[in-house]
Every structure is written in structure tokens, then in C-alpha cells.
Scaffold this motif. Structure first.
Motif, PDB file in Angstrom:
ATOM      1  N   GLU A  45       0.838  -1.192   0.000  1.00  0.00           N
ATOM      2  CA  GLU A  45       0.000   0.000   0.000  1.00  0.00           C
ATOM      3  C   GLU A  45       0.876   1.246   0.000  1.00  0.00           C
ATOM      4  OE1 GLU A  45      -2.199   0.692   3.611  1.00  0.00           O
ATOM      5  OE2 GLU A  45      -0.566  -0.010   4.882  1.00  0.00           O
ATOM      6  N   GLY A  46       0.398   2.277  -0.674  1.00  0.00           N
ATOM      7  CA  GLY A  46       1.098   3.545  -0.676  1.00  0.00           C
ATOM      8  C   GLY A  46       0.850   4.279   0.629  1.00  0.00           C
ATOM      9  N   VAL A  47       1.899   4.832   1.223  1.00  0.00           N
ATOM     10  CA  VAL A  47       1.731   5.587   2.459  1.00  0.00           C
ATOM     11  C   VAL A  47       2.041   7.065   2.283  1.00  0.00           C
ATOM     12  CG1 VAL A  47       2.109   3.615   3.980  1.00  0.00           C
ATOM     13  CG2 VAL A  47       4.055   5.005   3.285  1.00  0.00           C
ATOM     14  N   ALA A  48       2.915   7.418   1.337  1.00  0.00           N
ATOM     15  CA  ALA A  48       3.250   8.830   1.125  1.00  0.00           C
ATOM     16  C   ALA A  48       3.800   9.000  -0.285  1.00  0.00           C
ATOM     17  CB  ALA A  48       4.277   9.301   2.142  1.00  0.00           C
ATOM     18  N   ALA A  49       3.501  10.151  -0.877  1.00  0.00           N
ATOM     19  CA  ALA A  49       3.997  10.431  -2.227  1.00  0.00           C
ATOM     20  C   ALA A  49       4.099  11.926  -2.426  1.00  0.00           C
ATOM     21  CB  ALA A  49       3.101   9.805  -3.291  1.00  0.00           C
ATOM     22  N   SER A  50       4.950  12.302  -3.373  1.00  0.00           N
ATOM     23  CA  SER A  50       5.150  13.718  -3.654  1.00  0.00           C
ATOM     24  C   SER A  50       5.831  13.846  -5.009  1.00  0.00           C
ATOM     25  CB  SER A  50       6.044  14.339  -2.570  1.00  0.00           C
ATOM     26  OG  SER A  50       6.348  15.685  -2.867  1.00  0.00           O
ATOM     27  N   TYR A  51       5.750  15.040  -5.605  1.00  0.00           N
ATOM     28  CA  TYR A  51       6.540  15.314  -6.789  1.00  0.00           C
ATOM     29  C   TYR A  51       7.978  15.619  -6.365  1.00  0.00           C
ATOM     30  CZ  TYR A  51       2.299  15.603  -9.562  1.00  0.00           C
ATOM     31  OH  TYR A  51       1.127  15.317 -10.206  1.00  0.00           O
ATOM     32  N   THR A  52       8.923  15.320  -7.236  1.00  0.00           N
ATOM     33  CA  THR A  52      10.324  15.609  -6.947  1.00  0.00           C
ATOM     34  C   THR A  52      10.538  17.079  -6.628  1.00  0.00           C
ATOM     35  OG1 THR A  52      11.102  13.761  -8.291  1.00  0.00           O
ATOM     36  CG2 THR A  52      12.642  15.579  -7.943  1.00  0.00           C
ATOM     37  N   SER A  53       9.795  17.944  -7.277  1.00  0.00           N
ATOM     38  CA  SER A  53       9.916  19.386  -7.044  1.00  0.00           C
ATOM     39  C   SER A  53       9.301  19.820  -5.725  1.00  0.00           C
ATOM     40  CB  SER A  53       9.242  20.148  -8.181  1.00  0.00           C
ATOM     41  OG  SER A  53       7.876  19.794  -8.273  1.00  0.00           O
ATOM     42  N   GLY A  54       8.621  18.900  -5.037  1.00  0.00           N
ATOM     43  CA  GLY A  54       7.979  19.257  -3.776  1.00  0.00           C
ATOM     44  C   GLY A  54       6.570  19.751  -4.015  1.00  0.00           C
ATOM     45  N   GLY A 106      -1.362   5.323  -5.554  1.00  0.00           N
ATOM     46  CA  GLY A 106      -1.554   4.072  -6.266  1.00  0.00           C
ATOM     47  C   GLY A 106      -0.283   3.607  -6.950  1.00  0.00           C
ATOM     48  N   SER A 107      -0.113   2.304  -7.020  1.00  0.00           N
ATOM     49  CA  SER A 107       1.101   1.760  -7.630  1.00  0.00           C
ATOM     50  C   SER A 107       1.192   2.081  -9.121  1.00  0.00           C
ATOM     51  CB  SER A 107       1.152   0.249  -7.410  1.00  0.00           C
ATOM     52  OG  SER A 107       0.008  -0.381  -7.964  1.00  0.00           O
ATOM     53  N   LEU A 108       0.072   2.437  -9.737  1.00  0.00           N
ATOM     54  CA  LEU A 108       0.088   2.740 -11.166  1.00  0.00           C
ATOM     55  C   LEU A 108       0.903   3.981 -11.481  1.00  0.00           C
ATOM     56  CD1 LEU A 108      -2.077   5.296 -11.837  1.00  0.00           C
ATOM     57  CD2 LEU A 108      -3.675   3.580 -11.022  1.00  0.00           C
ATOM     58  N   PHE A 109       1.173   4.811 -10.480  1.00  0.00           N
ATOM     59  CA  PHE A 109       1.946   6.029 -10.706  1.00  0.00           C
ATOM     60  C   PHE A 109       3.457   5.757 -10.724  1.00  0.00           C
ATOM     61  CE2 PHE A 109      -1.464   8.950 -10.650  1.00  0.00           C
ATOM     62  CZ  PHE A 109      -2.367   8.561  -9.680  1.00  0.00           C
ATOM     63  N   PHE A 110       3.869   4.519 -10.437  1.00  0.00           N
ATOM     64  CA  PHE A 110       5.277   4.227 -10.226  1.00  0.00           C
ATOM     65  C   PHE A 110       5.757   3.100 -11.135  1.00  0.00           C
ATOM     66  CE2 PHE A 110       5.594   6.977  -6.629  1.00  0.00           C
ATOM     67  CZ  PHE A 110       4.317   6.995  -6.098  1.00  0.00           C
ATOM     68  N   HIS A 111       7.011   3.211 -11.562  1.00  0.00           N
ATOM     69  CA  HIS A 111       7.565   2.180 -12.430  1.00  0.00           C
ATOM     70  C   HIS A 111       8.897   1.634 -11.946  1.00  0.00           C
ATOM     71  CE1 HIS A 111      10.391   5.185 -13.893  1.00  0.00           C
ATOM     72  NE2 HIS A 111       9.387   5.999 -14.129  1.00  0.00           N
ATOM     73  N   ALA A 112       9.439   2.192 -10.881  1.00  0.00           N
ATOM     74  CA  ALA A 112      10.715   1.706 -10.354  1.00  0.00           C
ATOM     75  C   ALA A 112      10.590   1.557  -8.846  1.00  0.00           C
ATOM     76  CB  ALA A 112      11.845   2.669 -10.701  1.00  0.00           C
ATOM     77  N   TRP A 113      11.183   0.490  -8.317  1.00  0.00           N
ATOM     78  CA  TRP A 113      11.034   0.161  -6.901  1.00  0.00           C
ATOM     79  C   TRP A 113      12.389  -0.212  -6.307  1.00  0.00           C
ATOM     80  CZ3 TRP A 113       6.043   0.454  -4.988  1.00  0.00           C
ATOM     81  CH2 TRP A 113       5.031   0.557  -5.945  1.00  0.00           C
ATOM     82  N   GLY A 114      12.564   0.153  -5.046  1.00  0.00           N
ATOM     83  CA  GLY A 114      13.742  -0.298  -4.332  1.00  0.00           C
ATOM     84  C   GLY A 114      13.542  -1.697  -3.790  1.00  0.00           C
ATOM     85  N   GLN A 115      14.552  -2.188  -3.090  1.00  0.00           N
ATOM     86  CA  GLN A 115      14.509  -3.542  -2.545  1.00  0.00           C
ATOM     87  C   GLN A 115      13.776  -3.610  -1.214  1.00  0.00           C
ATOM     88  OE1 GLN A 115      15.667  -6.414  -4.155  1.00  0.00           O
ATOM     89  NE2 GLN A 115      15.607  -4.900  -5.800  1.00  0.00           N
ATOM     90  N   GLY A 116      13.604  -2.484  -0.589  1.00  0.00           N
ATOM     91  CA  GLY A 116      12.846  -2.454   0.658  1.00  0.00           C
ATOM     92  C   GLY A 116      13.729  -2.431   1.889  1.00  0.00           C
ATOM     93  N   THR A 117      13.178  -1.893   2.958  1.00  0.00           N
ATOM     94  CA  THR A 117      13.842  -1.882   4.259  1.00  0.00           C
ATOM     95  C   THR A 117      12.802  -2.204   5.317  1.00  0.00           C
ATOM     96  OG1 THR A 117      15.273  -0.574   5.732  1.00  0.00           O
ATOM     97  CG2 THR A 117      13.546   0.635   4.563  1.00  0.00           C
TER      98      THR A 117
END
Length: 122
Positions: A45-54, A106-117
């Protein structure tokens, strides 16, 4: 784009952690960046998101007022400050990067993922 998270760990309820995500590769200031989590037996689930520009930020209701997404664009780093942690915040946390122009939880906004922590709150 490559993403590498750090900063997870174990903490007692009420404590704080700050997750970091270093991005490499081409980055557009209009790109969406975010944090997701996956709790045991549940979907990511998505918990937080933002544009790179803030500017505009998006938070899941369950973390509003406790989590803050921020960025240090000079270091291509995205942070997730997590305060007042609860046991239900336990899970694997993933950094995610998306393309320009649209953003959200939503995950549809993203195309690259880290390995997780891993974050564990007891």
C-alpha cells in the motif's frame, strides 16, 4: 532509475525512524516519488507520495500527521520521517519512483522500486 533504501530497524511504539532513499539515473523534477509498505499477509500500500519538485504531498489516512515525506534534491534523496510509530506500522517499506505529470498513492503512478527496508515496531 535505481533506488536504494536505508534506515529501517526495530523501535518501540511511540518512537521514530527516518527512512532514506537514494535515487540514481535520470530524474525529472516533475517525477513522482513515494513510499509504500507491505505488512505481513497484506498487499503493498502507498503511504506517502510527492513530486520531486515538492509541493503537493499525498498521505494514507493511517499515517497522516505522523509521517512526512521530504527530499534533498541536491543529493537525490527522498526521506520518510516516521513519528509516533505503532505496531501496525510494522512492515517492509519500499521507495518508488514514477514518471512526470501525475502522482498519488496508487502503484500505477510508479515504475521503479527499491529492494525495501524492514521496519518493526513493538
Amino acid at each position: 532509475v535505481q533506488l536504494v533504501e536505508s534506515g529501517g530497524g526495530s523501535v518501540q511504539a511511540g518512537g521514530s525512524l527516518r527512512l532514506s532513499c537514494v535515487r540514481s539515473g535520470y530524474i525529472d523534477e516533475r517525477d513522482c516519488v513515494g513510499w509504500f509498505r507491505q505488512r505481513a499477509g497484506e498487499e503493498r500500500e502507498g503511504v506517502a507520495a510527492s513530486y520531486t519538485s515538492g509541493g503537493v504531498t499525498y498521505y494514507a489516512d493511517s499515517v497522516k500527521g505522523r509521517f512526512t515525506i521530504s527530499q534533498d534534491n541536491a543529493k537525490n534523496t527522498v526521506f520518510l520521517q516516521m513519528n509516533s510509530l505503532k505496531p501496525e506500522d510494522t512492515g517492509m517499506y519500499y521507495c518508488a519512483a514514477g514518471g512526470p505529470g501525475s502522482c498519488g498513492l496508487g502503484s500505477l503512478f510508479f515504475h521503479a522500486w527499491g529492494q525495501g527496508t524492514q521496519v518493526t515496531v513493538s
